[in-house]
Design a protein around this motif. Structure first.
Motif: not given
Length: 210
Positions: A48-49, A97-99, A102-107
């Motif tokens: 991820y991502p 990958s675990e988070n 949260a990372l998807k929201a930022l991207i």
């Protein structure tokens, strides 16, 4: 064919044709502007991502990061947030990958300000693997399918339809593309092949069993 005739043949197949064949199920659902089935997801299970991300214009871009070097470049040149590379939630693939939520929201927040073409441009500049995801309508209208003659008109009870030829152009034969049969059109012929008598078929027809 070689086993039957002693002669082989040359097969010309493109990656696009093969992938279009794989997309046959949702593609035919989306024929002529009909709504496609809901996407089931294409994200990687452990990296991820890696997967599809929506842009601000409604388009979708597929991207994949392979290592920590690309992660740093992604933060710097694509998200324009170089400080994110050292965020303790995301500074290793296992943590990303675990988070991933949260990372998807930022991207997605960063991509929401861009068109799909702009996202692809940034990813290209950063030399990060990517591709714009076609809609079903865009795949039906793909110029390479037309240029390679992969669409053929066939008959059907509803009138003429476009259909995809199987992937690969064979130099020794053409593909058989018969009309779509009407409901029950071949019932009697199949029953005869199975050895049923004309009397039995007539009785089933009279009883509306077929």
């Amino acid at each position: 064919q070689r086993g039957k005739t002693g002669k082989g043949s040359h097969i010309d197949v493109s990656m696009l044709e093969a992938l279009s064949e794989w997309m046959g199920f949702p593609l035919y659902y989306a024929y002529d502007g009909a709504p496609p089935p809901q996407r089931s997801g294409a994200s990687h299970a452990t990296i991820y991502p890696y997967g599809p991300f929506a842009a601000g214009d409604g388009g979708t871009v597929m991207l994949g990061l392979q290592n920590e070097r690309e992660w740093k470049i992604f933060c710097d040149k694509v998200l324009l947030q170089p400080e994110l590379a050292a965020d303790p939630r995301f500074d290793a693939n296992a943590k990303r990958s675990e988070n991933r939520s949260a990372l998807k929201a930022l991207i997605l927040e960063a991509f929401a300000k861009l068109t799909a073409a702009e996202v692809v441009g940034r990813l290209d500049d950063a030399q990060i693997a990517n591709a714009r995801v076609n809609t079903m309508a865009e795949l039906w209208a793909h110029p390479q399918l037309a240029a390679r003659g992969r669409l053929q008109t066939i008959g059907s009870p509803a009138g003429e339809l476009n259909a995809l030829l199987p992937p690969g152009a064979n130099n020794s034969y053409s593909y058989r593309m018969d009309p779509v049969p009407a409901v029950g059109e071949h019932t009697e012929a199949i029953l005869r092949e199975l050895g049923r008598s004309e009397d039995a078929i007539a009785q089933w027809r009279a009883a509306k069993a077929i």
